[in-house]
Design a protein around this motif. Sequence first.
Motif, PDB file in Angstrom:
ATOM      1  N   SER A 275       6.668 -15.837 -31.640  1.00  0.00           N
ATOM      2  CA  SER A 275       6.065 -15.008 -30.591  1.00  0.00           C
ATOM      3  C   SER A 275       7.033 -14.704 -29.463  1.00  0.00           C
ATOM      4  O   SER A 275       6.916 -13.669 -28.798  1.00  0.00           O
ATOM      5  CB  SER A 275       4.805 -15.694 -30.042  1.00  0.00           C
ATOM      6  OG  SER A 275       5.132 -16.912 -29.391  1.00  0.00           O
ATOM      7  N   TRP A 276       8.034 -15.571 -29.240  1.00  0.00           N
ATOM      8  CA  TRP A 276       8.969 -15.331 -28.133  1.00  0.00           C
ATOM      9  C   TRP A 276       9.818 -14.075 -28.346  1.00  0.00           C
ATOM     10  O   TRP A 276      10.481 -13.604 -27.412  1.00  0.00           O
ATOM     11  CB  TRP A 276       9.868 -16.550 -27.895  1.00  0.00           C
ATOM     12  CG  TRP A 276      10.635 -17.063 -29.079  1.00  0.00           C
ATOM     13  CD1 TRP A 276      10.359 -18.191 -29.793  1.00  0.00           C
ATOM     14  CD2 TRP A 276      11.809 -16.499 -29.663  1.00  0.00           C
ATOM     15  NE1 TRP A 276      11.269 -18.361 -30.802  1.00  0.00           N
ATOM     16  CE2 TRP A 276      12.186 -17.341 -30.745  1.00  0.00           C
ATOM     17  CE3 TRP A 276      12.578 -15.382 -29.403  1.00  0.00           C
ATOM     18  CZ2 TRP A 276      13.297 -17.067 -31.551  1.00  0.00           C
ATOM     19  CZ3 TRP A 276      13.685 -15.120 -30.195  1.00  0.00           C
ATOM     20  CH2 TRP A 276      14.028 -15.959 -31.260  1.00  0.00           C
ATOM     21  N   MET A 277       9.788 -13.482 -29.550  1.00  0.00           N
ATOM     22  CA  MET A 277      10.508 -12.223 -29.761  1.00  0.00           C
ATOM     23  C   MET A 277       9.897 -11.078 -28.954  1.00  0.00           C
ATOM     24  O   MET A 277      10.509 -10.012 -28.817  1.00  0.00           O
ATOM     25  CB  MET A 277      10.527 -11.854 -31.247  1.00  0.00           C
ATOM     26  CG  MET A 277      11.393 -12.767 -32.089  1.00  0.00           C
ATOM     27  SD  MET A 277      11.501 -12.227 -33.809  1.00  0.00           S
ATOM     28  CE  MET A 277      12.634 -10.842 -33.676  1.00  0.00           C
ATOM     29  N   LEU A 278       8.690 -11.290 -28.396  1.00  0.00           N
ATOM     30  CA  LEU A 278       8.049 -10.279 -27.562  1.00  0.00           C
ATOM     31  C   LEU A 278       8.392 -10.453 -26.084  1.00  0.00           C
ATOM     32  O   LEU A 278       7.910  -9.669 -25.242  1.00  0.00           O
ATOM     33  CB  LEU A 278       6.530 -10.326 -27.765  1.00  0.00           C
ATOM     34  CG  LEU A 278       6.043  -9.912 -29.159  1.00  0.00           C
ATOM     35  CD1 LEU A 278       4.551 -10.180 -29.315  1.00  0.00           C
ATOM     36  CD2 LEU A 278       6.348  -8.450 -29.435  1.00  0.00           C
ATOM     37  N   LEU A 279       9.209 -11.432 -25.759  1.00  0.00           N
ATOM     38  CA  LEU A 279       9.658 -11.592 -24.373  1.00  0.00           C
ATOM     39  C   LEU A 279      10.585 -10.441 -23.989  1.00  0.00           C
ATOM     40  O   LEU A 279      11.322  -9.918 -24.842  1.00  0.00           O
ATOM     41  CB  LEU A 279      10.400 -12.923 -24.208  1.00  0.00           C
ATOM     42  CG  LEU A 279       9.539 -14.185 -24.139  1.00  0.00           C
ATOM     43  CD1 LEU A 279      10.407 -15.424 -24.282  1.00  0.00           C
ATOM     44  CD2 LEU A 279       8.745 -14.220 -22.832  1.00  0.00           C
ATOM     45  N   PRO A 280      10.582 -10.036 -22.712  1.00  0.00           N
ATOM     46  CA  PRO A 280      11.472  -8.939 -22.289  1.00  0.00           C
ATOM     47  C   PRO A 280      12.940  -9.360 -22.373  1.00  0.00           C
ATOM     48  O   PRO A 280      13.248 -10.558 -22.388  1.00  0.00           O
ATOM     49  CB  PRO A 280      11.047  -8.676 -20.843  1.00  0.00           C
ATOM     50  CG  PRO A 280      10.429  -9.953 -20.388  1.00  0.00           C
ATOM     51  CD  PRO A 280       9.764 -10.536 -21.598  1.00  0.00           C
ATOM     52  N   PRO A 281      13.852  -8.387 -22.418  1.00  0.00           N
ATOM     53  CA  PRO A 281      15.283  -8.712 -22.472  1.00  0.00           C
ATOM     54  C   PRO A 281      15.703  -9.536 -21.250  1.00  0.00           C
ATOM     55  O   PRO A 281      15.159  -9.381 -20.150  1.00  0.00           O
ATOM     56  CB  PRO A 281      15.966  -7.335 -22.469  1.00  0.00           C
ATOM     57  CG  PRO A 281      14.919  -6.386 -22.942  1.00  0.00           C
ATOM     58  CD  PRO A 281      13.619  -6.928 -22.475  1.00  0.00           C
ATOM     59  N   LYS A 282      16.674 -10.384 -21.446  1.00  0.00           N
ATOM     60  CA  LYS A 282      17.161 -11.225 -20.360  1.00  0.00           C
ATOM     61  C   LYS A 282      17.844 -10.367 -19.290  1.00  0.00           C
ATOM     62  O   LYS A 282      18.613  -9.458 -19.619  1.00  0.00           O
ATOM     63  CB  LYS A 282      18.151 -12.256 -20.911  1.00  0.00           C
ATOM     64  CG  LYS A 282      18.644 -13.257 -19.880  1.00  0.00           C
ATOM     65  CD  LYS A 282      19.556 -14.288 -20.517  1.00  0.00           C
ATOM     66  CE  LYS A 282      20.030 -15.284 -19.469  1.00  0.00           C
ATOM     67  NZ  LYS A 282      20.923 -16.328 -20.053  1.00  0.00           N
TER      68      LYS A 282
ATOM     69  N   SER B  15      10.482  -3.567 -36.390  1.00  0.00           N
ATOM     70  CA  SER B  15      11.536  -3.519 -35.367  1.00  0.00           C
ATOM     71  C   SER B  15      11.096  -2.653 -34.194  1.00  0.00           C
ATOM     72  O   SER B  15      11.206  -3.040 -33.031  1.00  0.00           O
ATOM     73  CB  SER B  15      12.834  -2.943 -35.946  1.00  0.00           C
ATOM     74  OG  SER B  15      13.301  -3.686 -37.031  1.00  0.00           O
ATOM     75  N   MET B  16      10.602  -1.442 -34.512  1.00  0.00           N
ATOM     76  CA  MET B  16      10.168  -0.533 -33.463  1.00  0.00           C
ATOM     77  C   MET B  16       9.016  -1.132 -32.671  1.00  0.00           C
ATOM     78  O   MET B  16       8.980  -1.046 -31.433  1.00  0.00           O
ATOM     79  CB  MET B  16       9.761   0.804 -34.081  1.00  0.00           C
ATOM     80  CG  MET B  16       9.263   1.832 -33.068  1.00  0.00           C
ATOM     81  SD  MET B  16      10.507   2.290 -31.843  1.00  0.00           S
ATOM     82  CE  MET B  16      11.487   3.464 -32.789  1.00  0.00           C
ATOM     83  N   ALA B  17       8.049  -1.745 -33.342  1.00  0.00           N
ATOM     84  CA  ALA B  17       6.906  -2.339 -32.653  1.00  0.00           C
ATOM     85  C   ALA B  17       7.362  -3.437 -31.693  1.00  0.00           C
ATOM     86  O   ALA B  17       6.883  -3.514 -30.552  1.00  0.00           O
ATOM     87  CB  ALA B  17       5.919  -2.906 -33.677  1.00  0.00           C
ATOM     88  N   LEU B  18       8.277  -4.289 -32.138  1.00  0.00           N
ATOM     89  CA  LEU B  18       8.790  -5.351 -31.277  1.00  0.00           C
ATOM     90  C   LEU B  18       9.519  -4.778 -30.067  1.00  0.00           C
ATOM     91  O   LEU B  18       9.306  -5.223 -28.926  1.00  0.00           O
ATOM     92  CB  LEU B  18       9.733  -6.262 -32.070  1.00  0.00           C
ATOM     93  CG  LEU B  18       9.102  -7.167 -33.129  1.00  0.00           C
ATOM     94  CD1 LEU B  18      10.181  -7.783 -34.008  1.00  0.00           C
ATOM     95  CD2 LEU B  18       8.273  -8.260 -32.469  1.00  0.00           C
ATOM     96  N   MET B  19      10.383  -3.785 -30.294  1.00  0.00           N
ATOM     97  CA  MET B  19      11.174  -3.231 -29.197  1.00  0.00           C
ATOM     98  C   MET B  19      10.299  -2.502 -28.190  1.00  0.00           C
ATOM     99  O   MET B  19      10.498  -2.625 -26.973  1.00  0.00           O
ATOM    100  CB  MET B  19      12.258  -2.307 -29.753  1.00  0.00           C
ATOM    101  CG  MET B  19      13.327  -3.001 -30.554  1.00  0.00           C
ATOM    102  SD  MET B  19      14.748  -1.941 -30.976  1.00  0.00           S
ATOM    103  CE  MET B  19      13.974  -0.650 -31.941  1.00  0.00           C
TER     104      MET B  19
END
Length: 580
Positions: free
Chosen positions: A254-261, A394-398
């Motif tokens: 789930s942490w792949m949905l965190l915003p970019p650092k 990929s698109m959904a995550l980004m």
Amino acid sequence: MKDSGSGLGTVEQQPTPNGKGKGKDIDRGGNKKGKGGKGGGRNAVERKRVRNRMDDSTEQGRPDRAEEEGKEKEGGEGSNKRLAKRKVAMLVSFCGTGCSGMQFQHTGERTIEGLLFEAFVKAGAISKDNSDHPAKVDLQRAARTDAGVHAAGNVVSFKMIMEPPIPNPDLAPSDGNTTGSNELPPTPMDESPTDIQPAQPELQPPPTAPEQVVAYINSFLPPQIRVWSFLRTRNTFNCRKECDSRRYEYLFPSWMLLPPKPGSSLAKQLEEARKEAGLPSNPVHPIWEGSVGEPAPASDEERQRIAAADLQRKRLWRIDEATLNRFRSVLKEFEGTHCFHNYTVGREFSDRAAQRFMMEVSVRSVNVLEDGVQWVSVLFHGQSFMLHQRKMISMALMVCRTETPVSLIPETYGPRRITVPMAPALGLLLEQPLFGSYNDRVRSENAALEKQKVSDEEKANRRRDEIDFSKHQKDIGEFKLKLIYERMREEEAKSNVFNRWIQLIDYYQGEDLAYLNAKGTIVQAAIIKKGERRQNALSQRKLKEDATGSSFNEGDVDEIIEDEDETNGMKGKDLEEMEG
């Protein structure tokens, strides 16, 4: 004079009425041969039509010539005993780690189909005469998978020798053991008979049970591939064409949905886009509060130390309801019939084959597993999928993690070409191909058969099986848990595949991801023009170069970045064979 041609039979010459001259060539089927000694075009077409009608006769209960001819010799040279071939659907599961995808490859790459075909030959389900190429037995797969992708359920169809000559099923090697012997123990010298015994009548061996055949085939397969059963199908069955739809599952932390650092290339791009749109800056996510103003690492060692600390914090994070709902709304935009040309390779916007129907794309579950990491399961249920169509996840995550409006997704179905990176293969799992229409047809034919006044033996011979995985649900569940889910978590814990993919995306320097912005539109800078050479283009190769220049080595990057060059230029049937 006889001709040894293989056709419908041998060819002999019919004498003229006065007994002179060569007369006309006539084959055993009564068809005159044209000039040059080859069968006439009309006759050849007619013979093909006859064969097709006879092939279909099995479904109607008439004698089936295809079945009579579809037999294989058993035993050594000169043996006249033949084994019948029948069209079957074989239900399988596999863990795709270490294999170059599902489909058989002529280059000798290790593939799931290649390993299955080899096991079928060793077990006698495919004769030696047909062992040099899968096309000889019409081997097909219901759904194709990329390298490293797994399948809890898949179907392969082919012409199978249903009762292969297993010398002694009780002595067949157990599952996963290919060194077992089927030979009977030798008789000790002191127990050798001294008298000649009267000849005993030859006993016919009992029919080989399907379960024994399955176990024998599995004995030639590695534990990561299992055959569950084989089902008798109609003679014209092709599992790829008869499949109504496919269900895939994608699992990711789930942490792949965190915003970019903050400070990453993608974070800076998003901040600039908000300023241009006249929008205020987004507040820093709590998980990154301690990273604001953090100095750039002075060495690779320092960079790796910081990355490890960041990953530890991310693994403890739990998704909030607002983020989960936003992700659900993004996935919903993929449902329906759309042109997915931006989510595959080799397909243009004008290509009708780029139109695909997605029945359901949704979050199935969110669970914290034994590794202490929260995992999200996404269901993709579609009529069919194109090569590399996992670009959708990929698109959904980004879109979700950058808070790009969901209005971007419908724009990707338009004529403008953009670059969408592929998500890691590690999280993708083919759950099951579905055969609803075929099963309905089989049920109807079987019901009609029961009303006919024929023997029980005839009914059993003509009855066909529905393609159904439910009877193997328990075994498949255990296989999926031990050989797919657990291996997936172990691989992620060991090599950090998902984390490294996120870092490669976040630190990419270029304009190809400029469609991730506060307006949710594809800006001019992100549009790919045919024949145009772009600076810092986002390609799998470019990602590899960027990663190799940082803290990654090229061998590690190969595991998560796949080169699309090998599929560029594919067209027509070759590209269709790579889809499913």
